[in-house]
Design an enzyme around this catalytic site. Structure first.
Site, PDB file in Angstrom:
ATOM      1  CG  ASP A  64      13.805  24.004 -35.500  1.00  0.00           C
ATOM      2  OD1 ASP A  64      14.308  25.112 -35.720  1.00  0.00           O
ATOM      3  OD2 ASP A  64      14.129  22.967 -36.126  1.00  0.00           O
TER       4      ASP A  64
ATOM      5  CG  ASP B 112      14.719  18.092 -36.653  1.00  0.00           C
ATOM      6  OD1 ASP B 112      15.014  19.297 -36.590  1.00  0.00           O
ATOM      7  OD2 ASP B 112      14.870  17.402 -37.668  1.00  0.00           O
TER       8      ASP B 112
ATOM      9  CB  CYS C 273      -0.927   0.010   1.209  1.00  0.00           C
ATOM     10  SG  CYS C 273      -0.065   0.179   2.791  1.00  0.00           S
TER      11      CYS C 273
END
Length: 803
Positions: free
Chosen positions: A495, A689, A43
């Site tokens: 971008d 990227d 728990c």
């Protein structure tokens, strides 16, 4: 075995990682991270206790304990302690911990976790089944005893279920089995005592063992509540069976409640079993990834083709794969041509063409042609294994929302124990009917109905399901903190190159005739310039055949000169043509338009005469406008950030629907722009990227790296997209919002359940409505609460219709 340890600089803290106003501690450069399997947690109290102990340990820089993955992720200073010291600290809290397994593929770890949950489910349900059968028998045998107690029992006059049982079940049972009511109460009680002992020592043994282990370490958890509740019911009943006079001479009815102890154990086990199954379902996306791997690979060795298990395939083996088969391991195509379905990994629906020199990813499906390829990355280095590892690491992290649950969990069980004791005292003092019996019954109900499990599962289950769902549409979310920050985003900054555009130049307009295009592309095919490659690709697209030039010269910064089929060609920029006396292009219509749109004009002259113009640009990705429109529909600001010229950047912005454009910025300038936006109090998502995007990706609240980009960009990002579709950005942000909403719902219901149920179990409704809850009903409610939290999280598997 070698421990699964990652060394290196720690990730710098970001917003949401530390408490406000508390400066983050300096981490040593050689800080070590390790994920340790932990056993015995049941728990949130267990999770919280281990985490607090580790965080207070000198030398531990950070620790996150996860109930869902049964693990502790710890970063520590190796100059102050080692892995074995960390394991010892965990064991000192009363839980099991072992050295992590060898740095494997991550697939084996996930398989082991699946087997753990599946085994736990089978074990729990098997023991629950026996306990339920015993509970039914105990209820039947207890009916004559309940009848004798009439309405004087502690729950009979208040529990609606018990009232229904006495009105409906008792007459039917008396009619069907009259002989049962003729058996002496002493015989029935002794039978129930033996039956209950069997259930407690076989089906429910682990509750008492774990409760004792926790007590030895001065701690409490869910097992404490179950053990105390069932133990109290059993001890009371045992005294009433073995020494009834001890109760009766003090004016207390010698009632027995064996059926309550048995059914409490049975229902809690059912709940635990369902919880284990639901936990396993939260990792279904990971399991589907694991199932992508075939069991064997067809390998050619020494001219002989053999089928080998994957663990026997080595680097540089030549692997054969037929149409319709799964690609077993990563590699590079040596021969053959095919279309490969990579949708299981990237979410991209269209097959990808593969030819000699192209890379293949293990687990994808070869659709059309036979391929021979060379095996490259294997085991833990394979793409599939790295994806699974990233997802497992993400699911082991703690979302900031979990902090509230952790604080409550730390004091939950002790608080419940105090409330149960207080309840017993009040009932003993205030009840005018069977005060001691009702005091014990109310205490047991309070102990049993309280559920610390739901709070421990509320946030981790949502993180696990959301990260799994994201992987299905091609996004890897690297942690619960990233998921939660993404949900709070205000601004998305894109971008340009490779993110909203294709990242490679292509012809967007041309007024060349096919013959002039043939001559132009024929001479350009010997140039390595990207613009030349675009011209050659355009000619191929138009089906124009090429010839070999008889002469060729590349002029740096200008263009090319060559001769094809006796024609002299000059191809390049305006200065290139002017230097050769070709000046008739000054008034050419459309040149101004091409330049203003950020396109690059390429001029062509044949035999000294201007012959036409080609406009080349980085083409907009097909779905970029739709992605921007969807982000705006989510209430997000969208910006464009580019190192390109103002004209090119604004042209792209206009085409995709972005008006807030910043152009001509260096990598350092991109980071400055991100910080300026953050300074306004907004949470910023950066999507890029390239290598030049890495600083901005790392500095943003959430960095999303396109999977078509470089490795450094992927490492800098908090989220990696495995395909270059910008619509996935909107998918991820919408999913993150759904996940955060589910986290809040789970925490609300986990808290409200205990806030409402504990007073009801204590008898707060009795004065006004004469309603009490028996421990049996309390145990059913407790079992349901944690399962409901996990089930609510599972709704995220259907959240967001992926692009």
């Amino acid at each position: 075995m070698t421990p699964a340890i990652k060394s290196g600089p720690a990730t710098p803290p970001r917003s949401g990682d530390v408490e406000p106003g508390v400066p983050p501690a300096e981490e040593p450069v050689d800080a070590v991270g390790v994920t340790i399997p932990v056993t015995g947690m049941t728990c949130a109290a267990c999770q919280s206790r281990i985490q607090r102990t580790l965080q207070k340990t000198p030398g531990v820089l950070d620790a996150t304990v996860n109930l869902m993955t049964n693990s502790a992720a710890v970063r520590f200073d190796p100059s102050q302690l080692n892995v074995q010291d960390v394991i010892t600290r965990i064991r000192d809290t009363g839980y099991g911990a072992e050295l992590p397994g060898a740095v494997g593929s991550g697939l084996e770890s996930q398989a082991a976790q699946h087997e753990h949950f599946a085994g736990e489910y089978r074990s729990m349900m098997r023991r629950a089944g026996i306990a339920l059968v015993a509970g039914v028998i105990a209820m039947i045998v207890s009916m004559p005893l309940m009848t004798m107690a009439a309405h004087d029992g502690p729950w009979m006059g208040g529990d609606p279920v018990m009232q229904w049982t006495m009105r409906t079940v008792d007459p039917a049972l008396r009619s069907a089995w009259p002989w049962l009511y003729a058996v002496s109460t002493s015989t029935l009680s002794w039978f129930l005592l033996v039956l209950t002992l069997f259930v407690m020592t076989w089906s429910g043994r682990h509750f008492y063992v774990r409760a004792w282990q926790a007590a030895r370490h001065g701690a409490t958890d869910m097992n404490t509540l179950v053990a105390l509740g069932t133990g109290a019911a059993f001890i009371w009943s045992a005294v009433a069976t073995v020494a009834p006079d001890l109760l009766t001479r003090n004016g207390v009815t010698a009632d027995v409640y064996y059926e309550a102890a048995i059914l409490i154990i049975a229902l809690v086990l059912v709940g635990n079993g369902m919880e284990a199954r639901a936990k396993d379902q939260t990792a279904s996306a990971l399991r589907k990834l694991m199932d992508l791997r075939p069991d064997t690979a067809r390998v050619e060795r020494d001219g002989v083709t053999v089928d080998l298990p994957l663990d026997q395939v080595v680097s540089d083996d030549e692997v054969l794969v037929r149409p319709g088969e799964r690609i077993p391991v990563d590699g590079v195509v040596l021969s053959g041509r095919s279309a490969v379905d990579e949708s299981m990994l990237t979410g991209e629906p269209l097959p990808v063409s593969k030819d000699t020199g192209d890379t293949l990813v293990g687990g994808t499906i070869n659709r059309s042609g036979a391929l021979r390829y060379r095996a490259t990355t294997l085991g833990s280095d394979s793409v599939l294994a790295r994806i699974v590892s990233v997802m497992r690491d993400a699911q082991a992290t703690r979302a900031p929302t979990q902090r509230l649950a952790d604080k409550v969990s730390a004091v939950f069980v002790p608080t419940v124990l105090v409330l149960a004791l207080l309840t017993g005292v009040i009932w003993y003092v205030a009840s005018d009917v069977a005060p001691l019996a009702r005091a014990v019954a109310a205490m047991v109900s309070v102990l049993i109905i309280a559920c610390p499990c739901a709070m421990g599962l509320a946030v981790p289950t949502a993180v696990m399901v959301a990260t799994g769902r994201a992987a299905q549409f091609g996004a890897l979310i690297k942690g619960g903190d990233a998921l939660e920050r993404a949900a709070q985003a205000d601004i998305v900054v894109f971008d340009k190159t490779g993110t909203l555009t294709e990242g490679r130049p292509s012809v967007v307009a041309s007024d060349l005739t096919d013959e002039v295009l043939r001559l132009t592309a024929s001479v350009e095919q010997h140039s390595e310039h990207p613009l030349s490659e675009a011209l050659v690709a355009y000619a191929a697209q138009r089906g124009v055949p090429l010839n070999q030039p008889s002469s060729f010269e590349a002029v740096a910064g200008r263009g090319v000169i060559g001769t094809v089929d006796g024609h002299e060609l000059v191809v390049g920029n305006l200065a290139h043509l002017r230097e050769r006396g070709i000046s008739t292009v000054d008034d050419l219509p459309g040149i101004t338009s091409v330049v203003s749109q950020g396109q690059t004009p390429v001029y062509v002259a044949v035999d000294g005469q201007f012959a036409g113009l080609v406009a080349i640009a980085d083409a907009i990705k097909q779905h970029a406008p739709a992605a921007v429109a969807r982000l705006r529909s989510l209430g997000l600001e969208v910006h464009l950030l580019s190192g390109d010229t103002e004209a090119a950047a604004r042209s792209v912005g206009a085409q995709v629907g972005i008006s807030q454009v910043t152009a001509g910025v260096s990598p350092a300038d991109k980071l400055d722009v991100i910080r300026q936006l953050q300074a306004t109090g907004k949470r910023v998502v950066m999507v890029g990227d390239g290598v030049n995007d890495a600083p901005a990706l790392s500095g943003a609240d959430v960095g999303i790296a396109m999977g078509t980009g470089t490795d450094i960009a992927k490492d800098a990002g908090h989220i990696t997209l495995m395909r270059g579709d910008p619509r996935v950005v909107a998918d991820v942000l919408e999913l993150a919002r759904s996940a955060r909403r589910v986290m809040k719902q789970n925490l609300f219901w986990a808290f409200i359940y205990n806030v409402v149920s504990i007073p009801i179990a204590a008898g707060v409704l009795y004065p006004a409505f004469r309603i009490l809850l028996s421990p049996i009903i309390a145990s059913a409610a407790m079992a349901t609460s944690s399962v409901s939290v996990v089930t609510n999280s599972l709704r995220l598997r259907r959240a967001v219709k992926s692009s």
